[in-house]
Design a protein around this motif. Structure first.
Motif: not given
Length: 223
Positions: A99, A102, A152-153, A155-156, A159-160, A216-217
């Motif tokens: 976290n 990001f 999730v990682l 994807w982020r 996208n983040e 997304a967590v």
């Protein structure tokens, strides 16, 4: 517990022959243990590849700490099998470190935070052991949740963005660049390994795995 099994074996063998430690290790492992060992070795290799690729894609992150090199970052993370606790990350581990990577306000090395978080999370799924033995017990749900967190990682990572609309970290190719999906393939392999282990362990003990609603967590891993 493993020590008890090895002690019994040593007593049986006695001092008649030189001890073959490889044979002793095999004696203390089930088929699932051997699969787990191979899986962890492979996912470690993939994570080492990921570290190098992320730094080559985001060299400015390495420059945030004067004199730091990719080799030094690799050694910090992979040379020790202990828990990954660094003052640089305010001692954050696992999903907390992910976290941090990001967090738009974070000014430190995002690649380092990401890799510390990922490697710690994977190690926790294997009970912080480099090898599994017949008296050890992996948690199929934890392995499954780890696979979901890797999804999730990925994807982020794609996208983040920061307040200026730029990706916090670059991975797969961007519009106008030569197509490069090597990051996607790396993550796909890691997810497949963790899923395989989750269902293998569940099958060994005839236990079920609880599906999760993906958001997304990151799921808590209980470091």
């Amino acid at each position: 517990m493993v020590g008890v099994a090895l002690t019994i074996l040593l007593t049986t063998v006695g001092c008649r022959n030189p001890i073959d430690t490889t044979a002793l290790n095999s004696f203390a492992k089930s088929d699932v243990d051997m699969v787990a060992d191979t899986s962890l070795q492979e996912i470690n290799r993939l994570m080492e590849d990921l570290l190098v690729k992320l730094y080559k894609r985001n060299p400015h992150e390495l420059d945030k700490l004067s004199g730091m090199s990719i080799g030094q970052r690799h050694d910090q993370i992979f040379d020790s099998q202990d828990r990954l606790v660094f003052n640089e990350l305010n001692s954050r581990q696992g999903t907390d470190a992910l976290n941090l990577a990001f967090n738009p306000d974070y000014r430190g090395d995002r690649v380092f935070a990401l890799m510390v978080g990922l490697v710690g999370m994977v190690r926790s799924a294997y009970n912080w052991q480099t090898e599994q033995f017949m008296f050890d017990s992996l948690d199929e749900q934890k392995l499954f949740n780890c696979a979901r967190n890797i999804e999730v990682l990925a994807w982020r990572l794609s996208n983040e963005r920061n307040t200026e609309g730029k990706l916090l970290l670059l991975s797969n190719s961007q519009p106008g660049e030569v197509e490069n999906l090597s990051f996607e393939r790396l993550f796909g392999k890691m997810i497949a390994i963790q899923d395989m282990m989750a269902f293998t362990v569940a099958g060994k003990w005839d236990r079920g795995i609880h599906s999760v609603i993906m958001k997304a967590v990151f799921l808590p891993m209980g470091m």
